[in-house]
Design a protein around this motif. Structure first.
Motif, PDB file in Angstrom:
ATOM      1  N   TYR A   1      20.303  -2.204  25.158  1.00  0.00           N
ATOM      2  CA  TYR A   1      21.347  -1.215  24.879  1.00  0.00           C
ATOM      3  C   TYR A   1      22.057  -0.734  26.138  1.00  0.00           C
ATOM      4  CZ  TYR A   1      19.292  -1.053  20.225  1.00  0.00           C
ATOM      5  OH  TYR A   1      18.835  -1.404  18.982  1.00  0.00           O
ATOM      6  N   ALA A   2      21.328  -0.593  27.214  1.00  0.00           N
ATOM      7  CA  ALA A   2      21.934  -0.180  28.488  1.00  0.00           C
ATOM      8  C   ALA A   2      22.295  -1.418  29.304  1.00  0.00           C
ATOM      9  CB  ALA A   2      20.965   0.702  29.270  1.00  0.00           C
ATOM     10  N   ASP A   3      23.153  -1.224  30.312  1.00  0.00           N
ATOM     11  CA  ASP A   3      23.539  -2.315  31.209  1.00  0.00           C
ATOM     12  C   ASP A   3      22.695  -2.269  32.480  1.00  0.00           C
ATOM     13  OD1 ASP A   3      25.422  -2.912  29.327  1.00  0.00           O
ATOM     14  OD2 ASP A   3      27.107  -2.061  30.411  1.00  0.00           O
ATOM     15  N   GLY A   4      21.391  -2.292  32.297  1.00  0.00           N
ATOM     16  CA  GLY A   4      20.488  -2.232  33.441  1.00  0.00           C
ATOM     17  C   GLY A   4      20.404  -0.822  34.015  1.00  0.00           C
ATOM     18  N   ARG A   5      20.037  -0.754  35.283  1.00  0.00           N
ATOM     19  CA  ARG A   5      19.941   0.526  35.988  1.00  0.00           C
ATOM     20  C   ARG A   5      21.138   0.695  36.932  1.00  0.00           C
ATOM     21  NH1 ARG A   5      14.345  -0.758  35.432  1.00  0.00           N
ATOM     22  NH2 ARG A   5      13.124   1.043  34.726  1.00  0.00           N
ATOM     23  N   VAL A   6      21.481   1.937  37.206  1.00  0.00           N
ATOM     24  CA  VAL A   6      22.605   2.200  38.104  1.00  0.00           C
ATOM     25  C   VAL A   6      22.219   1.837  39.536  1.00  0.00           C
ATOM     26  CG1 VAL A   6      23.673   4.019  36.724  1.00  0.00           C
ATOM     27  CG2 VAL A   6      21.872   4.612  38.350  1.00  0.00           C
ATOM     28  N   ASN A   7      23.193   1.379  40.271  1.00  0.00           N
ATOM     29  CA  ASN A   7      23.004   1.162  41.699  1.00  0.00           C
ATOM     30  C   ASN A   7      23.258   2.486  42.412  1.00  0.00           C
ATOM     31  OD1 ASN A   7      22.502  -1.666  41.421  1.00  0.00           O
ATOM     32  ND2 ASN A   7      24.707  -1.978  41.114  1.00  0.00           N
ATOM     33  N   SER A   8      23.375   2.469  43.719  1.00  0.00           N
ATOM     34  CA  SER A   8      23.636   3.698  44.460  1.00  0.00           C
ATOM     35  C   SER A   8      24.956   4.306  43.995  1.00  0.00           C
ATOM     36  CB  SER A   8      23.675   3.421  45.954  1.00  0.00           C
ATOM     37  OG  SER A   8      24.668   2.446  46.238  1.00  0.00           O
ATOM     38  N   LEU A   9      24.953   5.615  43.833  1.00  0.00           N
ATOM     39  CA  LEU A   9      26.136   6.322  43.354  1.00  0.00           C
ATOM     40  C   LEU A   9      26.767   7.109  44.500  1.00  0.00           C
ATOM     41  CD1 LEU A   9      24.649   7.696  40.002  1.00  0.00           C
ATOM     42  CD2 LEU A   9      26.327   5.849  40.250  1.00  0.00           C
TER      43      LEU A   9
ATOM     44  N   ILE B   1      23.538   6.842  19.335  1.00  0.00           N
ATOM     45  CA  ILE B   1      22.337   6.311  19.973  1.00  0.00           C
ATOM     46  C   ILE B   1      21.872   7.382  20.950  1.00  0.00           C
ATOM     47  CG2 ILE B   1      21.398   4.616  21.584  1.00  0.00           C
ATOM     48  CD1 ILE B   1      21.901   3.360  18.931  1.00  0.00           C
ATOM     49  N   VAL B   2      20.649   7.866  20.792  1.00  0.00           N
ATOM     50  CA  VAL B   2      20.080   8.840  21.718  1.00  0.00           C
ATOM     51  C   VAL B   2      19.197   8.079  22.697  1.00  0.00           C
ATOM     52  CG1 VAL B   2      18.714  10.938  21.980  1.00  0.00           C
ATOM     53  CG2 VAL B   2      20.138  10.616  19.931  1.00  0.00           C
ATOM     54  N   SER B   3      19.579   8.118  23.960  1.00  0.00           N
ATOM     55  CA  SER B   3      18.926   7.351  25.018  1.00  0.00           C
ATOM     56  C   SER B   3      18.041   8.279  25.847  1.00  0.00           C
ATOM     57  CB  SER B   3      20.009   6.711  25.895  1.00  0.00           C
ATOM     58  OG  SER B   3      19.472   6.243  27.107  1.00  0.00           O
ATOM     59  N   VAL B   4      16.728   8.108  25.733  1.00  0.00           N
ATOM     60  CA  VAL B   4      15.799   8.936  26.502  1.00  0.00           C
ATOM     61  C   VAL B   4      15.702   8.374  27.918  1.00  0.00           C
ATOM     62  CG1 VAL B   4      13.423   9.738  26.712  1.00  0.00           C
ATOM     63  CG2 VAL B   4      14.519   9.632  24.452  1.00  0.00           C
TER      64      VAL B   4
ATOM     65  N   GLU C   1      18.743   7.117  35.095  1.00  0.00           N
ATOM     66  CA  GLU C   1      18.824   5.866  35.841  1.00  0.00           C
ATOM     67  C   GLU C   1      19.498   4.725  35.089  1.00  0.00           C
ATOM     68  OE1 GLU C   1      14.885   4.364  36.675  1.00  0.00           O
ATOM     69  OE2 GLU C   1      14.067   5.281  34.865  1.00  0.00           O
ATOM     70  N   LEU C   2      19.870   4.927  33.837  1.00  0.00           N
ATOM     71  CA  LEU C   2      20.444   3.841  33.054  1.00  0.00           C
ATOM     72  C   LEU C   2      21.941   3.691  33.303  1.00  0.00           C
ATOM     73  CD1 LEU C   2      18.620   4.385  29.631  1.00  0.00           C
ATOM     74  CD2 LEU C   2      18.067   2.736  31.427  1.00  0.00           C
ATOM     75  N   ALA C   3      22.416   2.448  33.264  1.00  0.00           N
ATOM     76  CA  ALA C   3      23.835   2.153  33.464  1.00  0.00           C
ATOM     77  C   ALA C   3      24.494   1.823  32.127  1.00  0.00           C
ATOM     78  CB  ALA C   3      23.997   0.979  34.419  1.00  0.00           C
ATOM     79  N   PHE C   4      25.764   2.223  31.999  1.00  0.00           N
ATOM     80  CA  PHE C   4      26.516   1.967  30.776  1.00  0.00           C
ATOM     81  C   PHE C   4      27.937   1.533  31.131  1.00  0.00           C
ATOM     82  CE2 PHE C   4      23.378   5.258  29.806  1.00  0.00           C
ATOM     83  CZ  PHE C   4      22.727   4.687  28.716  1.00  0.00           C
ATOM     84  N   SER C   5      28.460   0.597  30.359  1.00  0.00           N
ATOM     85  CA  SER C   5      29.844   0.178  30.573  1.00  0.00           C
ATOM     86  C   SER C   5      30.802   1.050  29.783  1.00  0.00           C
ATOM     87  CB  SER C   5      30.018  -1.293  30.170  1.00  0.00           C
ATOM     88  OG  SER C   5      29.639  -1.491  28.823  1.00  0.00           O
TER      89      SER C   5
ATOM     90  N   TYR D   1      24.480  11.408  39.171  1.00  0.00           N
ATOM     91  CA  TYR D   1      24.335  10.691  37.901  1.00  0.00           C
ATOM     92  C   TYR D   1      25.102  11.403  36.786  1.00  0.00           C
ATOM     93  CZ  TYR D   1      22.261   8.026  34.096  1.00  0.00           C
ATOM     94  OH  TYR D   1      22.085   7.227  32.989  1.00  0.00           O
ATOM     95  N   LEU D   2      25.132  12.721  36.822  1.00  0.00           N
ATOM     96  CA  LEU D   2      25.898  13.466  35.816  1.00  0.00           C
ATOM     97  C   LEU D   2      27.381  13.130  35.931  1.00  0.00           C
ATOM     98  CD1 LEU D   2      24.229  16.998  35.992  1.00  0.00           C
ATOM     99  CD2 LEU D   2      23.527  14.983  34.685  1.00  0.00           C
TER     100      LEU D   2
END
Length: 239
Positions: free
Chosen positions: A58-66, A90-93, A98-102, A128-129
């Motif tokens: 469901y997620a696009d992996g983990r986020v890289n450095s922000l 979709i509720v993502s715990v 740390e999750l990435a989304f497109s 991240y916010l």
């Protein structure tokens, strides 16, 4: 207390595994179809997944450095009104953030598009916010380091109008909701396949970072034989 109906709906091998090679067995096909069809039986507006399950598809992996946040955002809930108005979620715990989304919309074959809501703890960074807002992903805070499932339910109900929630893995999230007395029903589709793997996750898992809890007794509400020798079992926690 939350004003919601919460069901844990899972598919498992005969030995209680919820992931692994058994999904590919030909004997599992009828049960897999039944599991998908039964999602509609419950008519839930939202489905909740743990971090590992989100990473599984469901997620696009983990986020890289922000990039550093210029004006750090306060750790307060944020609702994308357009996303909320979709009425399907979709509720993502994601306790640490740390999750990435497109996109703020999850689109999967055979399912209605759903707005993503991130369930965070105070561990999530201001950077991240800002990332989530840029993507349009709504987020709520529930707990300091460990997710407060009861508080999360209250916020999902009050901020998004969610009245029916499906908890669908992984094992740690399922156990968290069950051990805290927050499940109204457990719906289990049993696949007539055994999977002896010692690495696959089971339906309920006690995480080392959670307080231990005594076993939870359940009462059988209904049992039904499905196509392909699968079983549909419905349980309710004993009061």
């Amino acid at each position: 207390m939350s004003g919601m109906f919460v069901v844990c709906h899972m598919l498992a091998s005969l030995d209680g595994k919820i992931d692994g090679a058994f999904f590919g067995a030909k004997e599992a096909a009828p049960a897999l179809k039944a599991y998908g069809d039964l999602r509609g039986f419950y008519g839930c507006q939202a489905t909740l997944y743990g971090t590992t399950t989100m990473l599984g598809g469901y997620a696009d992996g983990r986020v890289n450095s922000l990039p550093a946040a210029g004006n750090p955002l306060p750790k307060e809930d944020w609702v994308n009104v357009k996303g909320r108005d979709m009425g399907n979620f979709i509720v993502s715990v994601d306790p640490k953030g740390e999750l990435a989304f497109s996109s703020h919309i999850s689109e999967r074959k055979g399912r209605k598009p759903a707005h993503i809501i991130e369930a965070l703890t105070e561990q999530a960074s201001p950077e991240y916010l800002a990332y989530l807002r840029e993507k349009g992903v709504s987020y709520v805070f529930a707990g300091q380091e460990v997710l407060d499932c009861g508080l999360l339910l209250k916020k999902l109900h009050s901020l998004f109008g969610i009245e029916r929630l499906m908890v669908a893995g992984g094992g740690v999230m399922n156990w968290s909701f069950l051990s805290e007395g927050l499940l109204d029903e457990i719906s289990l589709v049993v696949v007539p396949v055994a999977d002896g793997s010692n690495t696959a996750v089971s339906i309920f898992e006690q995480a080392p970072f959670l307080k231990s809890h005594s076993p939870v007794g359940l009462a059988l509400k209904e049992s039904k034989v499905l196509d392909g020798d699968a079983l549909w079992l419905r349980y309710v926690p004993k009061k």
